[in-house]
Scaffold this active site. Sequence first.
Site, PDB file in Angstrom:
ATOM      1  N   ARG A 101       5.589   1.105  -3.984  1.00 41.64           N
ATOM      2  CA  ARG A 101       6.490   0.771  -5.103  1.00 41.64           C
ATOM      3  C   ARG A 101       6.853   2.087  -5.776  1.00 41.64           C
ATOM      4  NH1 ARG A 101       6.236  -3.825  -9.809  1.00 41.64           N
ATOM      5  NH2 ARG A 101       6.843  -5.012  -7.970  1.00 41.64           N
ATOM      6  N   HIS A 128      14.139  -5.286  -3.809  1.00 41.32           N
ATOM      7  CA  HIS A 128      12.797  -5.880  -3.958  1.00 41.32           C
ATOM      8  C   HIS A 128      12.684  -6.984  -2.906  1.00 41.32           C
ATOM      9  CE1 HIS A 128       9.023  -6.838  -5.539  1.00 41.32           C
ATOM     10  NE2 HIS A 128       9.321  -7.282  -6.744  1.00 41.32           N
ATOM     11  N   GLN A 131      10.046  -9.931  -3.024  1.00 40.49           N
ATOM     12  CA  GLN A 131      10.318 -10.970  -4.017  1.00 40.49           C
ATOM     13  C   GLN A 131      11.334 -11.974  -3.481  1.00 40.49           C
ATOM     14  OE1 GLN A 131       8.973 -11.376  -7.387  1.00 40.49           O
ATOM     15  NE2 GLN A 131       9.853 -13.357  -6.892  1.00 40.49           N
ATOM     16  N   ASP A 218      16.399 -12.192 -13.810  1.00 37.87           N
ATOM     17  CA  ASP A 218      15.423 -11.098 -13.753  1.00 37.87           C
ATOM     18  C   ASP A 218      15.473 -10.433 -15.128  1.00 37.87           C
ATOM     19  OD1 ASP A 218      13.830  -8.905 -13.033  1.00 37.87           O
ATOM     20  OD2 ASP A 218      15.367  -7.944 -11.797  1.00 37.87           O
ATOM     21  N   CYS A 258      11.852 -14.003 -11.321  1.00 41.42           N
ATOM     22  CA  CYS A 258      10.888 -13.234 -10.518  1.00 41.42           C
ATOM     23  C   CYS A 258       9.686 -12.814 -11.347  1.00 41.42           C
ATOM     24  CB  CYS A 258      11.573 -12.033  -9.879  1.00 41.42           C
ATOM     25  SG  CYS A 258      12.309 -10.906 -11.070  1.00 41.42           S
ATOM     26  N   ARG A 286       4.581 -15.242  -3.463  1.00 48.49           N
ATOM     27  CA  ARG A 286       4.528 -13.818  -3.105  1.00 48.49           C
ATOM     28  C   ARG A 286       3.394 -13.580  -2.103  1.00 48.49           C
ATOM     29  NH1 ARG A 286       6.593 -10.077  -6.524  1.00 48.49           N
ATOM     30  NH2 ARG A 286       6.149  -8.727  -4.748  1.00 48.49           N
TER      31      ARG A 286
HETATM   32  N1  NVA Z   1      14.397  -5.518 -11.709  1.00 47.86           N
HETATM   33  C1  NVA Z   1      13.019  -5.493 -12.136  1.00 47.86           C
HETATM   34  C2  NVA Z   1      12.166  -6.292 -11.210  1.00 47.86           C
HETATM   35  C3  NVA Z   1      10.754  -6.465 -11.688  1.00 47.86           C
HETATM   36  C4  NVA Z   1       9.915  -7.278 -10.753  1.00 47.86           C
HETATM   37  C5  NVA Z   1      12.540  -4.051 -12.210  1.00 47.86           C
HETATM   38  O1  NVA Z   1      12.888  -3.259 -11.340  1.00 47.86           O
HETATM   39  O2  NVA Z   1      11.831  -3.725 -13.158  1.00 47.86           O
HETATM   40  N1   CP Z   2       7.992  -9.852  -9.653  1.00 54.88           N
HETATM   41  C1   CP Z   2       7.229  -8.766  -9.518  1.00 54.88           C
HETATM   42  O1   CP Z   2       7.393  -7.947  -8.627  1.00 54.88           O
HETATM   43  O2   CP Z   2       6.240  -8.674 -10.436  1.00 54.88           O
HETATM   44  P1   CP Z   2       5.337  -7.385 -10.673  1.00 54.88           P
HETATM   45  O3   CP Z   2       6.226  -6.303 -11.223  1.00 54.88           O
HETATM   46  O4   CP Z   2       4.314  -7.846 -11.693  1.00 54.88           O
HETATM   47  O5   CP Z   2       4.706  -6.966  -9.395  1.00 54.88           O
END
Ligand code: NVA
Ligand code: CP
Length: 300
Positions: A101, A128, A131, A218, A258, A286
Site C-alpha cells: 500500500r 484499489h 476493494q 468512498d 468501502c 475483503r
Molecule cells: N480513496 C480512499 C480509499 C480508502 C480505502 C483513499 O485512498 O484514502
Molecule cells: N477499505 C479499505 O481499504 O480500508 P482500510 O484503509 O482500513 O484498509
Amino acid sequence: MQHFLSIESLDAATLLRLLDDAAWLKAHRRDATVKPLAGRTWALIFTKSSTRTRVSFEVGVHELGGHAMFFSGNDLQLGRGEPIRDTARVMGRMVDGAIIRNDSQADLEEFAAFSGIPTINALTELEHPCQVLADLLTIKERLPDWRRSRVCFLGDGDCNMARSWIWAAAHLGFELVIAAPGDFQPPAELVRSAGSGGITVTEDARAAVAGCDVLYTDVWVSMGREAESARRLEILQPYQINRGLVEASGKTPLVMHCLPAYREKEITGDVLEANAGLIFEQAENRLHAQKAVLRAVVGG
Ligand code: NVA
Ligand code: CP
C-alpha cells in the site's frame, strides 16, 4: 496470474474466476486442507494507514497456511530513501510475496518487476483493486443478475476507488454512472480508453442515481489529500448519500461504502446504519476476495 496490480490489467475471465474462488473460499473458510501458502512468508509493506486491508491480509495469509510480516514505511530503509528496486531485490530473495500500500502505482510496478515475487496492490493513488473485487463479490451475492446492474459511484470520481470501478465496468460490462463535480471527474481520456459504452459521468447526482441498483461512495478526502479537505467537503456536499438521494433512485438500492466512513459527510449516519448489514459484509468480503487473489498468484 503472476501479480495483482490493478483491475485495469485484468480481464473478465480472470475477474470471474477470482469471484468464484472467493465464494468457494468463503464457504470453506475452515477447510484445513486449503493451505496454498504453507511454509511461505509474505511481506506487507504499507506506507499509509489501514484497518481492513491490513487485518484481512494478515488473517488471509495465516488461514492459507503462510506467515505474514508487516512493515510500515518507517520500518524499512525505504523510509530513509533506499530505492524501491533495491528493496524489491532484497525482499525477492527472502520472502515469497509482497502486499503493498503506497502512494505510487509506478513504485508498486517497479517492485513487482525487480522483486520477481508475486506482488499485490493493497491501494495506490490510482487503484484499489482488492476493494473492488470484494465489492463485486458482495453485489454478486445479493443480485443474481448482477452483470446487468446499474451502479452509481458518488463523490470523488477521480479517486483510486472510482478508477478501479471504471475498469471493472469496462471488463464486466455492467453500467456505471460516476456522479461527481467537474473538478473531481475522471479524465475523459481514461473513460474513453476504458471503452465508454456503459460508463457515464455526470455532475447531476439525482439524475445519476435514478434506476440504480447500487449506490456506492468512498471518503471525500483520500489519504494524502488532507490539504484539500475544506474545499472537497464543500464541493462534494451535493453528492452525499442521504435518504433523499436513496429515494431518488426509485428502487431499494444496495448502499455500499468501502469504509472508513465519515458520517454526515459522504453518507449520513442513518443511511449507513440502515445498510450496515451489507456494508460490513462488504468489509468481511475483503478477506475472502483476497484469499482468492493470494491463491491465484501462487498458483494454488
Ligand atoms: N480513496 C480512499 C480509499 C480508502 C480505502 C483513499 O485512498 O484514502
Ligand atoms: N477499505 C479499505 O481499504 O480500508 P482500510 O484503509 O482500513 O484498509
